[in-house]
Write a protein that holds these residues in place. Structure first.
Motif, PDB file in Angstrom:
ATOM      1  N   LEU A  45       0.797  -1.229   0.000  1.00 47.54           N
ATOM      2  CA  LEU A  45       0.000   0.000   0.000  1.00 47.54           C
ATOM      3  C   LEU A  45       0.830   1.280   0.000  1.00 47.54           C
ATOM      4  O   LEU A  45       0.256   2.362   0.125  1.00 47.54           O
ATOM      5  CB  LEU A  45      -0.922   0.022   1.227  1.00 47.54           C
ATOM      6  CG  LEU A  45      -1.986  -1.053   1.286  1.00 47.54           C
ATOM      7  CD1 LEU A  45      -2.740  -0.978   2.598  1.00 47.54           C
ATOM      8  CD2 LEU A  45      -2.940  -0.916   0.120  1.00 47.54           C
TER       9      LEU A  45
ATOM     10  N   TYR B 268      -0.288   4.074  -2.069  1.00 48.97           N
ATOM     11  CA  TYR B 268      -1.621   4.567  -1.722  1.00 48.97           C
ATOM     12  C   TYR B 268      -1.628   5.248  -0.353  1.00 48.97           C
ATOM     13  O   TYR B 268      -2.684   5.533   0.189  1.00 48.97           O
ATOM     14  CB  TYR B 268      -2.628   3.416  -1.697  1.00 48.97           C
ATOM     15  CG  TYR B 268      -2.831   2.775  -3.038  1.00 48.97           C
ATOM     16  CD1 TYR B 268      -3.785   3.261  -3.931  1.00 48.97           C
ATOM     17  CD2 TYR B 268      -2.070   1.676  -3.429  1.00 48.97           C
ATOM     18  CE1 TYR B 268      -3.978   2.673  -5.156  1.00 48.97           C
ATOM     19  CE2 TYR B 268      -2.252   1.084  -4.666  1.00 48.97           C
ATOM     20  CZ  TYR B 268      -3.201   1.591  -5.520  1.00 48.97           C
ATOM     21  OH  TYR B 268      -3.381   1.011  -6.742  1.00 48.97           O
ATOM     22  N   SER B 269      -0.452   5.500   0.192  1.00 49.10           N
ATOM     23  CA  SER B 269      -0.372   5.999   1.565  1.00 49.10           C
ATOM     24  C   SER B 269      -1.022   7.370   1.735  1.00 49.10           C
ATOM     25  O   SER B 269      -1.376   7.749   2.842  1.00 49.10           O
ATOM     26  CB  SER B 269       1.076   6.043   2.036  1.00 49.10           C
ATOM     27  OG  SER B 269       1.833   6.926   1.244  1.00 49.10           O
TER      28      SER B 269
ATOM     29  N   LYS C 184      -3.924   8.041   0.603  1.00 52.17           N
ATOM     30  CA  LYS C 184      -5.359   7.797   0.716  1.00 52.17           C
ATOM     31  C   LYS C 184      -5.706   6.862   1.872  1.00 52.17           C
ATOM     32  O   LYS C 184      -6.837   6.835   2.318  1.00 52.17           O
ATOM     33  CB  LYS C 184      -5.892   7.186  -0.576  1.00 52.17           C
ATOM     34  CG  LYS C 184      -5.850   8.133  -1.748  1.00 52.17           C
ATOM     35  CD  LYS C 184      -6.798   7.664  -2.749  1.00 52.17           C
ATOM     36  CE  LYS C 184      -7.963   8.364  -3.173  1.00 52.17           C
ATOM     37  NZ  LYS C 184      -8.682   9.414  -2.909  1.00 52.17           N
ATOM     38  N   ILE C 185      -4.733   6.076   2.310  1.00 49.97           N
ATOM     39  CA  ILE C 185      -4.989   5.056   3.326  1.00 49.97           C
ATOM     40  C   ILE C 185      -4.079   5.315   4.523  1.00 49.97           C
ATOM     41  O   ILE C 185      -2.893   5.571   4.367  1.00 49.97           O
ATOM     42  CB  ILE C 185      -4.708   3.643   2.773  1.00 49.97           C
ATOM     43  CG1 ILE C 185      -5.630   3.321   1.611  1.00 49.97           C
ATOM     44  CG2 ILE C 185      -4.871   2.593   3.862  1.00 49.97           C
ATOM     45  CD1 ILE C 185      -5.323   2.006   0.928  1.00 49.97           C
ATOM     46  N   ASP C 186      -4.644   5.213   5.702  1.00 44.01           N
ATOM     47  CA  ASP C 186      -3.867   5.307   6.934  1.00 44.01           C
ATOM     48  C   ASP C 186      -3.201   3.944   7.158  1.00 44.01           C
ATOM     49  O   ASP C 186      -3.849   2.995   7.585  1.00 44.01           O
ATOM     50  CB  ASP C 186      -4.798   5.671   8.093  1.00 44.01           C
ATOM     51  CG  ASP C 186      -4.093   5.690   9.425  1.00 44.01           C
ATOM     52  OD1 ASP C 186      -2.851   5.808   9.448  1.00 44.01           O
ATOM     53  OD2 ASP C 186      -4.793   5.599  10.453  1.00 44.01           O
TER      54      ASP C 186
ATOM     55  N   VAL D 279      -4.321   0.311   9.138  1.00 48.37           N
ATOM     56  CA  VAL D 279      -4.405  -1.030   8.556  1.00 48.37           C
ATOM     57  C   VAL D 279      -3.638  -2.020   9.432  1.00 48.37           C
ATOM     58  O   VAL D 279      -4.120  -3.126   9.708  1.00 48.37           O
ATOM     59  CB  VAL D 279      -3.869  -1.041   7.105  1.00 48.37           C
ATOM     60  CG1 VAL D 279      -3.832  -2.457   6.546  1.00 48.37           C
ATOM     61  CG2 VAL D 279      -4.719  -0.148   6.214  1.00 48.37           C
TER      62      VAL D 279
ATOM     63  N   GLU E  35      -7.633  -3.616   1.046  1.00 52.98           N
ATOM     64  CA  GLU E  35      -7.639  -2.156   1.161  1.00 52.98           C
ATOM     65  C   GLU E  35      -7.254  -1.505  -0.170  1.00 52.98           C
ATOM     66  O   GLU E  35      -7.819  -0.484  -0.550  1.00 52.98           O
ATOM     67  CB  GLU E  35      -6.688  -1.693   2.261  1.00 52.98           C
ATOM     68  CG  GLU E  35      -7.161  -2.007   3.650  1.00 52.98           C
ATOM     69  CD  GLU E  35      -8.443  -1.278   4.017  1.00 52.98           C
ATOM     70  OE1 GLU E  35      -8.597  -0.092   3.658  1.00 52.98           O
ATOM     71  OE2 GLU E  35      -9.293  -1.891   4.682  1.00 52.98           O
ATOM     72  N   LYS E  36      -6.319  -2.107  -0.866  1.00 54.71           N
ATOM     73  CA  LYS E  36      -5.893  -1.579  -2.172  1.00 54.71           C
ATOM     74  C   LYS E  36      -7.043  -1.654  -3.172  1.00 54.71           C
ATOM     75  O   LYS E  36      -7.259  -0.721  -3.946  1.00 54.71           O
ATOM     76  CB  LYS E  36      -4.695  -2.381  -2.675  1.00 54.71           C
ATOM     77  CG  LYS E  36      -4.078  -1.845  -3.941  1.00 54.71           C
ATOM     78  CD  LYS E  36      -2.837  -2.634  -4.288  1.00 54.71           C
ATOM     79  CE  LYS E  36      -2.183  -2.140  -5.537  1.00 54.71           C
ATOM     80  NZ  LYS E  36      -0.972  -2.917  -5.851  1.00 54.71           N
TER      81      LYS E  36
ATOM     82  N   CYS F 224      -9.379   1.204  -3.086  1.00 53.56           N
ATOM     83  CA  CYS F 224      -8.886   2.475  -3.626  1.00 53.56           C
ATOM     84  C   CYS F 224      -8.813   2.492  -5.142  1.00 53.56           C
ATOM     85  O   CYS F 224      -8.796   3.564  -5.735  1.00 53.56           O
ATOM     86  CB  CYS F 224      -7.481   2.766  -3.089  1.00 53.56           C
ATOM     87  SG  CYS F 224      -7.489   3.230  -1.366  1.00 53.56           S
TER      88      CYS F 224
END
Length: 72
Positions: free
Chosen positions: A14, A17-18, A20-22, A26, A64-65, A68
């Motif tokens: 991820l 994508y950091s 957009k994602i905490d 995760v 999670e990916k 997104c």
């Protein structure tokens, strides 16, 4: 003990994508899932905690990916 190990797996999947994602969220979710499923882990099947966490981390990060991907 396994925080860095799980963090590396999550970041490798991820990292791009950091924004957009905490990522720490995760990682926390992975350990929370382990805590809730601990009674279902059968040590007689030669499942190690590290191996279980690795698989759980990989699958959780991939899920999670996928959440997104429609954003792009």
């Amino acid at each position: 003990e396994y925080h860095a190990y799980v963090g590396k797996i999550v970041y490798s999947i991820l990292g791009s994508y950091s924004h957009k994602i905490d990522l720490q969220g995760v990682v926390n979710q992975i350990f929370f899932t382990l805590w809730h499923k601990a009674n279902k882990i059968d040590p007689s099947k030669s499942v190690t905690i590290k191996g279980y966490l690795g698989t759980l981390a990989r699958n959780t990060a991939i899920n999670e990916k996928k959440k997104c991907i429609p954003d792009y």
